[in-house]
Design a protein around this motif. Sequence first.
Motif, PDB file in Angstrom:
ATOM      1  N   ILE A 147       0.824  -1.200   0.000  1.00 41.24           N
ATOM      2  CA  ILE A 147       0.000   0.000   0.000  1.00 41.24           C
ATOM      3  C   ILE A 147       0.863   1.257   0.000  1.00 41.24           C
ATOM      4  O   ILE A 147       1.809   1.377   0.781  1.00 41.24           O
ATOM      5  CB  ILE A 147      -0.908   0.021   1.255  1.00 41.24           C
ATOM      6  N   GLY A 148       0.513   2.188  -0.879  1.00 47.70           N
ATOM      7  CA  GLY A 148       1.180   3.478  -0.910  1.00 47.70           C
ATOM      8  C   GLY A 148       0.180   4.617  -0.934  1.00 47.70           C
ATOM      9  O   GLY A 148      -1.035   4.395  -0.875  1.00 47.70           O
ATOM     10  N   LYS A 149       0.679   5.820  -1.034  1.00 49.04           N
ATOM     11  CA  LYS A 149      -0.184   6.987  -1.042  1.00 49.04           C
ATOM     12  C   LYS A 149      -1.039   7.044  -2.292  1.00 49.04           C
ATOM     13  O   LYS A 149      -2.231   7.364  -2.234  1.00 49.04           O
ATOM     14  CB  LYS A 149       0.671   8.252  -0.935  1.00 49.04           C
ATOM     15  N   ASN A 150      -0.450   6.730  -3.449  1.00 49.27           N
ATOM     16  CA  ASN A 150      -1.157   6.857  -4.718  1.00 49.27           C
ATOM     17  C   ASN A 150      -1.365   5.548  -5.458  1.00 49.27           C
ATOM     18  O   ASN A 150      -2.229   5.458  -6.323  1.00 49.27           O
ATOM     19  CB  ASN A 150      -0.391   7.818  -5.638  1.00 49.27           C
ATOM     20  N   VAL A 151      -0.557   4.545  -5.152  1.00 45.34           N
ATOM     21  CA  VAL A 151      -0.572   3.277  -5.878  1.00 45.34           C
ATOM     22  C   VAL A 151      -0.639   2.139  -4.876  1.00 45.34           C
ATOM     23  O   VAL A 151      -0.129   2.247  -3.760  1.00 45.34           O
ATOM     24  CB  VAL A 151       0.689   3.137  -6.764  1.00 45.34           C
ATOM     25  N   ALA A 152      -1.268   1.026  -5.272  1.00 47.35           N
ATOM     26  CA  ALA A 152      -1.284  -0.182  -4.447  1.00 47.35           C
ATOM     27  C   ALA A 152      -1.060  -1.395  -5.337  1.00 47.35           C
ATOM     28  O   ALA A 152      -1.538  -1.440  -6.477  1.00 47.35           O
ATOM     29  CB  ALA A 152      -2.596  -0.308  -3.684  1.00 47.35           C
ATOM     30  N   MET A 153      -0.318  -2.362  -4.834  1.00 49.03           N
ATOM     31  CA  MET A 153      -0.024  -3.581  -5.583  1.00 49.03           C
ATOM     32  C   MET A 153      -0.410  -4.793  -4.739  1.00 49.03           C
ATOM     33  O   MET A 153      -0.115  -4.859  -3.545  1.00 49.03           O
ATOM     34  CB  MET A 153       1.462  -3.653  -5.937  1.00 49.03           C
ATOM     35  N   PHE A 154      -1.041  -5.788  -5.389  1.00 50.12           N
ATOM     36  CA  PHE A 154      -1.527  -6.974  -4.700  1.00 50.12           C
ATOM     37  C   PHE A 154      -0.925  -8.199  -5.381  1.00 50.12           C
ATOM     38  O   PHE A 154      -0.899  -8.290  -6.611  1.00 50.12           O
ATOM     39  CB  PHE A 154      -3.057  -6.994  -4.725  1.00 50.12           C
ATOM     40  N   GLU A 155      -0.459  -9.158  -4.574  1.00 44.61           N
ATOM     41  CA  GLU A 155       0.264 -10.299  -5.129  1.00 44.61           C
ATOM     42  C   GLU A 155       0.212 -11.482  -4.182  1.00 44.61           C
ATOM     43  O   GLU A 155      -0.019 -11.338  -2.979  1.00 44.61           O
ATOM     44  CB  GLU A 155       1.721  -9.909  -5.387  1.00 44.61           C
ATOM     45  N   ALA A 156       0.431 -12.675  -4.748  1.00 43.10           N
ATOM     46  CA  ALA A 156       0.666 -13.858  -3.920  1.00 43.10           C
ATOM     47  C   ALA A 156       2.071 -13.748  -3.337  1.00 43.10           C
ATOM     48  O   ALA A 156       2.946 -13.091  -3.908  1.00 43.10           O
ATOM     49  CB  ALA A 156       0.547 -15.117  -4.772  1.00 43.10           C
ATOM     50  N   ILE A 157       2.318 -14.399  -2.200  1.00 45.36           N
ATOM     51  CA  ILE A 157       3.648 -14.304  -1.604  1.00 45.36           C
ATOM     52  C   ILE A 157       4.559 -15.439  -2.030  1.00 45.36           C
ATOM     53  O   ILE A 157       5.750 -15.422  -1.714  1.00 45.36           O
ATOM     54  CB  ILE A 157       3.571 -14.224  -0.065  1.00 45.36           C
ATOM     55  N   HIS A 158       4.029 -16.433  -2.754  1.00 41.11           N
ATOM     56  CA  HIS A 158       4.870 -17.554  -3.184  1.00 41.11           C
ATOM     57  C   HIS A 158       5.589 -17.216  -4.482  1.00 41.11           C
ATOM     58  O   HIS A 158       5.332 -16.199  -5.134  1.00 41.11           O
ATOM     59  CB  HIS A 158       4.033 -18.822  -3.345  1.00 41.11           C
ATOM     60  N   GLY A 159       6.505 -18.096  -4.876  1.00 40.02           N
ATOM     61  CA  GLY A 159       7.280 -17.895  -6.093  1.00 40.02           C
ATOM     62  C   GLY A 159       6.582 -18.402  -7.334  1.00 40.02           C
ATOM     63  O   GLY A 159       5.430 -18.855  -7.296  1.00 40.02           O
ATOM     64  N   SER A 160       7.300 -18.366  -8.457  1.00 41.28           N
ATOM     65  CA  SER A 160       6.712 -18.702  -9.757  1.00 41.28           C
ATOM     66  C   SER A 160       6.657 -20.202 -10.032  1.00 41.28           C
ATOM     67  O   SER A 160       6.031 -20.618 -11.008  1.00 41.28           O
ATOM     68  CB  SER A 160       7.494 -18.007 -10.876  1.00 41.28           C
ATOM     69  N   ALA A 161       7.308 -21.021  -9.195  1.00 40.44           N
ATOM     70  CA  ALA A 161       7.229 -22.493  -9.280  1.00 40.44           C
ATOM     71  C   ALA A 161       7.338 -23.021 -10.707  1.00 40.44           C
ATOM     72  O   ALA A 161       6.433 -23.699 -11.197  1.00 40.44           O
ATOM     73  CB  ALA A 161       5.927 -22.977  -8.633  1.00 40.44           C
ATOM     74  N   PRO A 162       8.424 -22.732 -11.408  1.00 38.52           N
ATOM     75  CA  PRO A 162       8.539 -23.179 -12.798  1.00 38.52           C
ATOM     76  C   PRO A 162       8.515 -24.689 -12.961  1.00 38.52           C
ATOM     77  O   PRO A 162       8.187 -25.194 -14.047  1.00 38.52           O
ATOM     78  CB  PRO A 162       9.892 -22.589 -13.241  1.00 38.52           C
ATOM     79  N   ASP A 163       8.820 -25.434 -11.893  1.00 40.19           N
ATOM     80  CA  ASP A 163       8.837 -26.895 -11.986  1.00 40.19           C
ATOM     81  C   ASP A 163       7.453 -27.495 -12.211  1.00 40.19           C
ATOM     82  O   ASP A 163       7.334 -28.619 -12.718  1.00 40.19           O
ATOM     83  CB  ASP A 163       9.455 -27.502 -10.721  1.00 40.19           C
ATOM     84  N   ILE A 164       6.384 -26.759 -11.856  1.00 42.03           N
ATOM     85  CA  ILE A 164       5.037 -27.309 -12.095  1.00 42.03           C
ATOM     86  C   ILE A 164       4.264 -26.484 -13.125  1.00 42.03           C
ATOM     87  O   ILE A 164       3.077 -26.724 -13.344  1.00 42.03           O
ATOM     88  CB  ILE A 164       4.223 -27.399 -10.786  1.00 42.03           C
ATOM     89  N   ALA A 165       4.937 -25.524 -13.752  1.00 44.79           N
ATOM     90  CA  ALA A 165       4.261 -24.688 -14.747  1.00 44.79           C
ATOM     91  C   ALA A 165       3.769 -25.546 -15.907  1.00 44.79           C
ATOM     92  O   ALA A 165       4.454 -26.459 -16.376  1.00 44.79           O
ATOM     93  CB  ALA A 165       5.217 -23.612 -15.265  1.00 44.79           C
ATOM     94  N   GLY A 166       2.542 -25.286 -16.333  1.00 44.26           N
ATOM     95  CA  GLY A 166       1.965 -25.995 -17.466  1.00 44.26           C
ATOM     96  C   GLY A 166       1.344 -27.327 -17.128  1.00 44.26           C
ATOM     97  O   GLY A 166       0.733 -27.966 -17.988  1.00 44.26           O
ATOM     98  N   LYS A 167       1.450 -27.761 -15.884  1.00 45.15           N
ATOM     99  CA  LYS A 167       0.891 -29.056 -15.490  1.00 45.15           C
ATOM    100  C   LYS A 167      -0.555 -28.945 -15.001  1.00 45.15           C
ATOM    101  O   LYS A 167      -1.166 -29.950 -14.646  1.00 45.15           O
ATOM    102  CB  LYS A 167       1.759 -29.684 -14.396  1.00 45.15           C
ATOM    103  N   LYS A 168      -1.074 -27.740 -14.931  1.00 41.99           N
ATOM    104  CA  LYS A 168      -2.467 -27.475 -14.568  1.00 41.99           C
ATOM    105  C   LYS A 168      -2.800 -27.892 -13.134  1.00 41.99           C
ATOM    106  O   LYS A 168      -3.946 -28.228 -12.826  1.00 41.99           O
ATOM    107  CB  LYS A 168      -3.423 -28.171 -15.543  1.00 41.99           C
ATOM    108  N   ILE A 169      -1.778 -27.884 -12.271  1.00 42.07           N
ATOM    109  CA  ILE A 169      -2.020 -28.311 -10.887  1.00 42.07           C
ATOM    110  C   ILE A 169      -1.785 -27.183  -9.882  1.00 42.07           C
ATOM    111  O   ILE A 169      -1.931 -27.385  -8.672  1.00 42.07           O
ATOM    112  CB  ILE A 169      -1.136 -29.519 -10.507  1.00 42.07           C
TER     113      ILE A 169
END
Length: 504
Positions: free
Chosen positions: A267-289
């Motif tokens: 949270i900031g004065k003019n902008v706010a960003m929302f995100e998951a706290i985990h990483g990108s997990a490339p080892d399971i990318a594309g496996k639909k799980i």
Amino acid sequence: MKNRSIIATQKDYNVEKITKIAIAKGDGIGPEIMKATLKIMKAAGAKIETETIDVGEQVYLSGNSAGITDSAWDAISRNKIILKAPITTPQGKGYKSLNVTLRKSLGLFANVRPVTALHPFVKTNFPTMDIVVIRENEEDLYAGIEHRQTEDVVQCLKLITRPGCEKIVRYAFEYARAYNRKKVTCMIKDNIMKLTDGLFHTVFKEIALEYPEIESNSQIIDIAAAKVATVPENYDVIVTSNLYGDIISDIIAEIGGSVGMAGSANIGKNVAMFEAIHGSAPDIAGKKIANPSGLLNAAVMMLAHIGQPKVADRIKNAWLATLEAGIHTADVYQESVSSKKVTTEEFADAIIERLDSNPFKFPVSNLSKGSGTITIPEYKRKNSVKKLVGVDVFIDWKGNNPEAIGNNLSEIKSHNLKLKMITNRGVKVFPNGLKETYCTDHWRCRFVAQNAEIKTTEPHYETVEYEQVIALLSKLHQNDFDLIKTENLYEFDGIRGFSLGQGE
């Protein structure tokens, strides 16, 4: 509202108005969980319009060391709200952390991470835990100011500011008030870092007095981390500095069941960003799980922030009802409590099917009953009387006998300055040091006015002119001392603004 910084949570936006948001689809599993999250929000009636921005791995690999394009900066400037999936930072030197860049460049001073136990559907030893960590996001050691100063020694500067402390501490209490939280705990290490963490603690105690209805307490970070990991039910809202908050929030997310389930807000004065706290997990990318829960919870926080708390509640309650129905992705699936193992898309569809359902075991989400906006006043700087009383000169010297360098420096007479002491790695080694103290090649040499009273419990320092410091440095250079850097010693309104050496 003039001259006030408004951190909107619910009522600053017209809920009938469509809010434009910048979407970063991320890397690895990012595009999959973003697709699922947007599908759920659309089905729930979220009034948003998305604009995709380019950030992350491909931008890095194109030669952009910051991982974000100019067009993405423009989109953020237009939209003010960012929903970001995890990204991959390529291995190797020269790549800057995109998260740190965004948080600091956009003034996103508060990182907010709620973690609630989801027992028994997500494994945890603490079925009643419900904690919100509010972490300062812009300063501390994460300023990233580091130097190699000698053959043996590198340093990292820890920067803590009063305006930074005031913003994050007040935000914590305002958050507690807005969401009916009962207690705020400050975590610091001011028994060692008396000035930096001491400032954070001082500000906390000052601001806590303005919120008598909210319980407040402070804990040293090491025992606090141990207590959080063993009795998390004793905590409600935690406020702390950047590094401690990074560590504590991950501890809490992990003991709560899974880092992959938690979302966060920046949270900031003019902008706010929302995100998951985990990483990108490339080892399971594309496996639909992949489990979209972390990003979905971030989206719930975003909807509350932009004035759509009823939609946020609708999604959160449907998500909780889905978990209670035993419909789980592979990462949380347990044969003893799960009824069906599903793909990312199937999990999203199951949530959509339950958009008008409430959980029966978990507490029903009631973000729409919050008390509105959080207001942070503009910082007002105090005009202190600042007096120069000495200088710490850091010297690269390869010897290992403190008496030798100490005696040599004591013989140097320069414009009524005298050597007060020498420390090595913060421990006093001259005069009257201990021979057992290990010394490296990094010596802090403190010079003060000739008539300063330095043998008292609280030394009395006399005013020094800056020209005296310049003359001293010139004299040291003429005597072949390798000067690394200097730190001027100041008093502010008569209060010492520098630490004493250990053993001083």
